[in-house]
Motif scaffolding. Structure first.
Motif, mmCIF file in Angstrom:
data_model
loop_
_atom_site.group_PDB
_atom_site.id
_atom_site.type_symbol
_atom_site.label_atom_id
_atom_site.label_comp_id
_atom_site.label_asym_id
_atom_site.label_seq_id
_atom_site.Cartn_x
_atom_site.Cartn_y
_atom_site.Cartn_z
ATOM 1 N N SER A 1 0.763 -1.291 0.096
ATOM 2 C CA SER A 1 -0.154 -0.020 -0.023
ATOM 3 C C SER A 1 0.855 1.294 -0.067
ATOM 4 O O SER A 1 0.308 2.147 0.058
ATOM 5 C CB SER A 1 -0.714 0.013 1.151
ATOM 6 O OG SER A 1 -0.343 -0.403 2.174
ATOM 7 N N HIS B 1 -11.346 -5.312 2.513
ATOM 8 C CA HIS B 1 -10.759 -4.097 3.603
ATOM 9 C C HIS B 1 -11.640 -4.094 4.352
ATOM 10 O O HIS B 1 -12.896 -4.153 4.507
ATOM 11 C CB HIS B 1 -10.709 -2.872 2.401
ATOM 12 C CG HIS B 1 -10.023 -1.579 3.156
ATOM 13 N ND1 HIS B 1 -10.671 -0.535 3.624
ATOM 14 C CD2 HIS B 1 -8.587 -1.485 3.350
ATOM 15 C CE1 HIS B 1 -9.749 0.298 4.273
ATOM 16 N NE2 HIS B 1 -8.379 -0.435 4.096
ATOM 17 N N SER C 1 -7.510 -5.445 -0.779
ATOM 18 C CA SER C 1 -6.151 -5.079 -0.251
ATOM 19 C C SER C 1 -4.943 -6.068 -0.530
ATOM 20 O O SER C 1 -3.995 -5.478 -0.425
ATOM 21 C CB SER C 1 -6.150 -4.670 0.985
ATOM 22 O OG SER C 1 -6.877 -3.532 1.343
ATOM 23 N N HIS D 1 -5.769 0.110 -4.276
ATOM 24 C CA HIS D 1 -4.397 -0.312 -4.489
ATOM 25 C C HIS D 1 -3.982 -0.116 -5.898
ATOM 26 O O HIS D 1 -2.848 -0.006 -6.035
ATOM 27 C CB HIS D 1 -4.638 -1.798 -4.236
ATOM 28 C CG HIS D 1 -3.774 -2.142 -2.398
ATOM 29 N ND1 HIS D 1 -2.784 -2.474 -2.376
ATOM 30 C CD2 HIS D 1 -4.570 -2.039 -1.418
ATOM 31 C CE1 HIS D 1 -2.666 -2.312 -1.210
ATOM 32 N NE2 HIS D 1 -3.591 -2.319 -0.442
ATOM 33 N N LYS E 1 -1.413 4.798 -2.780
ATOM 34 C CA LYS E 1 -0.944 3.566 -3.272
ATOM 35 C C LYS E 1 -0.264 3.427 -4.539
ATOM 36 O O LYS E 1 0.906 4.367 -4.682
ATOM 37 C CB LYS E 1 -1.893 2.508 -2.897
ATOM 38 C CG LYS E 1 -2.335 2.758 -1.565
ATOM 39 C CD LYS E 1 -3.341 1.554 -0.976
ATOM 40 C CE LYS E 1 -3.880 1.490 0.136
ATOM 41 N NZ LYS E 1 -4.876 2.604 0.415
ATOM 42 N N ARG F 1 2.513 -10.207 2.225
ATOM 43 C CA ARG F 1 2.147 -9.426 1.088
ATOM 44 C C ARG F 1 3.276 -8.627 0.357
ATOM 45 O O ARG F 1 3.767 -7.900 1.430
ATOM 46 C CB ARG F 1 0.918 -8.725 1.431
ATOM 47 C CG ARG F 1 0.399 -7.742 0.321
ATOM 48 C CD ARG F 1 -0.870 -7.091 0.688
ATOM 49 N NE ARG F 1 -0.173 -5.927 1.466
ATOM 50 C CZ ARG F 1 -1.018 -4.640 1.881
ATOM 51 N NH1 ARG F 1 -2.063 -4.664 1.363
ATOM 52 N NH2 ARG F 1 -0.467 -3.746 2.466
HETATM 53 N N1 DSN Z 1 -5.421 -1.577 3.542
HETATM 54 C C1 DSN Z 1 -4.191 -1.159 4.251
HETATM 55 C C2 DSN Z 1 -3.143 -1.716 3.352
HETATM 56 O O1 DSN Z 1 -3.622 -2.112 2.108
HETATM 57 O O2 DSN Z 1 -1.827 -1.802 3.692
HETATM 58 C C3 DSN Z 1 -3.959 0.247 4.261
HETATM 59 O O3 DSN Z 1 -4.233 0.974 3.164
#
Ligand code: DSN
Length: 418
Positions: free
Chosen positions: A32, A123, A173, A201, A227, A358
């Motif tokens: 992110s 999310h 996310s 994202h 992002k 991730r």
């Molecule tokens: N939703 C969180 C992430 O994807 O890391 C913060 O935006």
């Protein structure tokens, strides 16, 4: 940098310096995150921070808005052109408040929302029990197919027909694949639901036309702007013209207060920059780098969730390596590679532990890393995973990581010198 703060408050100035140093020397791979261009930093710190305004151009509640009005109108024109949208509202403070303003615009307490499960990529603001929206609306969730780890569209469609939600939300996310917006839009139309896409994202990839856009298919498209969009910490909402008035009213006075014109100015710059060839090339390379990292890690025996990626991120299942997400995250952090632990679909571990991580490629790609450097990062990651608590191993990996990233400055030399 921080010429005045250094004089009046050396303590906080030093902490900013420390954070700059951390980012400069680390390989930042939180999916992110991105690196704000210097213009975004300048505009975010501009005199627009002094201006209190509510309402819309020509309909403000405070005087002195003539110049700010020009900014907001310019942002509208640029944003609509960039994304091919009928209407935009750029007043959101973040991706979360962008979502809240859509809910405030068209939903009533008790309405049902069908959204993606948080533990499979969704999310918090889409309906997690931990978020206040779960107290206001009723939520039902769809997820991914156990085999393919891609959205199970048949199950989504069936659930929508059983539950008859007032809104269906797509967007995630930690989902590495393209989403079939057309298909979900068809389901939404059949059940009479609003279709909202949270593209937080992937907004940069969409703006650069590197992946398909949800805008032609969704009633509302929300986003944060930090992002892949690489702009200020802020948000935005797009909608069809027929919802323009209701969205604007739901945003102000419906859910937000006075505006953050400093970040609106920064977003205005980004709507221009995101149309440039330079931005397009970076976004294209983000996807190439993500796919390269997935391929390399798979070559070392890591299992990549869904078998790969179509966007800026990948989710890696660590069970085959006998380590958890927490262990890998902490070991990578110790060598200067920043990722986050992440649930994999149907994860047997708790969210505080997880079986996966991730990994996002936006920041490193902005710094200029291409395939050869991604090959090296994968090799370092594998070396870390082989002995994640062995201090000598981690020290050797840290040396490799530092040698790599030191060739790619975070910002141009002298950018923050007074
Ligand atoms: N939703 C969180 C992430 O994807 O890391 C913060 O935006």
């Amino acid at each position: 940098m921080l010429k005045f703060t250094k004089q009046s408050d050396p303590e906080i100035a030093a902490l900013v310096g420390e954070e700059l140093n951390r980012q400069e020397h680390n390989i930042e791979m939180i999916a992110s995150e991105s690196t704000a261009p210097l213009e975004v930093m300048e505009l975010s710190g501009s005199v627009f921070t002094n201006k209190t305004l509510e309402g819309y151009p020509g309909r403000r509640f405070q005087a002195g808005s003539e110049i700010a009005d020009k900014v907001e109108r310019l942002a509208w024109e640029r944003a609509k052109e960039l994304f091919g949208a009928e209407h935009v509202n750029i007043q959101s403070y973040s991706g979360s408040t962008a979502n809240y303003s859509v809910f405030a615009s068209v939903l009533n307490p008790g309405d049902k929302i069908l959204a993606m499960r948080l533990d499979q990529g969704g999310h918090l603001t889409h309906g997690s029990p931990a978020n206040w929206v779960s107290k206001i609306y009723n939520h039902v969730f769809y997820g991914v197919d156990k085999e393919t780890e891609r959205i199970d569209y048949d199950a989504l469609d069936k659930l929508a027909k059983e539950e008859k939600p007032k809104m269906i939300i797509a967007g995630a996310s930690s989902y590495p694949r393209l989403i079939d917006y057309e298909r979900i839009a068809k389901t939404a139309e059949e059940v009479g639901a609003y279709f909202m896409v949270d593209m937080a994202h992937i907004a940069g990839l969409v703006a650069a036309k590197v992946i398909p856009s949800p805008i032609p298919y969704a009633d509302f498209v929300t986003s944060s702007t930090t992002k892949t969009f690489c702009s200020a910490r802020s948000g935005m909402v797009f909608c069809k013209e027929k919802y323009a008035k209701i969205l604007d009213k739901g945003t102000f006075p419906g859910s937000l207060g006075s505006l953050m014109f400093h970040t609106m100015a920064a977003k205005t710059w980004s709507f221009k920059y995101a149309a440039s060839q330079e931005f397009h090339d970076i976004m294209q390379q983000v996807v190439v780098n993500a796919q390269k990292l997935a391929e390399e890690l798979a070559g070392y025996g890591f299992r990549i969730v869904s078998g790969g990626t179509d966007n800026h991120l990948l989710v890696v299942d660590l069970r085959g390596k006998g380590i958890t997400g927490t262990v890998f995250q902490d070991a990578l952090d110790a060598v200067g590679i920043t990722v986050n632990k992440n649930m994999i679909p149907f994860d047997p571990e708790k969210p505080s532990v997880t079986s996966g991580v991730r990994i996002g490629l936006t920041s490193v790609t902005q710094r200029g890393l291409k395939e050869p450097e991604i090959v090296e990062i994968a090799s370092i990651m594998n070396q870390v995973a082989e002995a994640p608590t062995d201090e000598a191993n981690l020290a050797a990996c840290k040396e490799r990581a530092e040698a790599l990233i030191s060739k790619f400055p975070l910002y141009p030399a002298g950018a923050f010198e007074d």
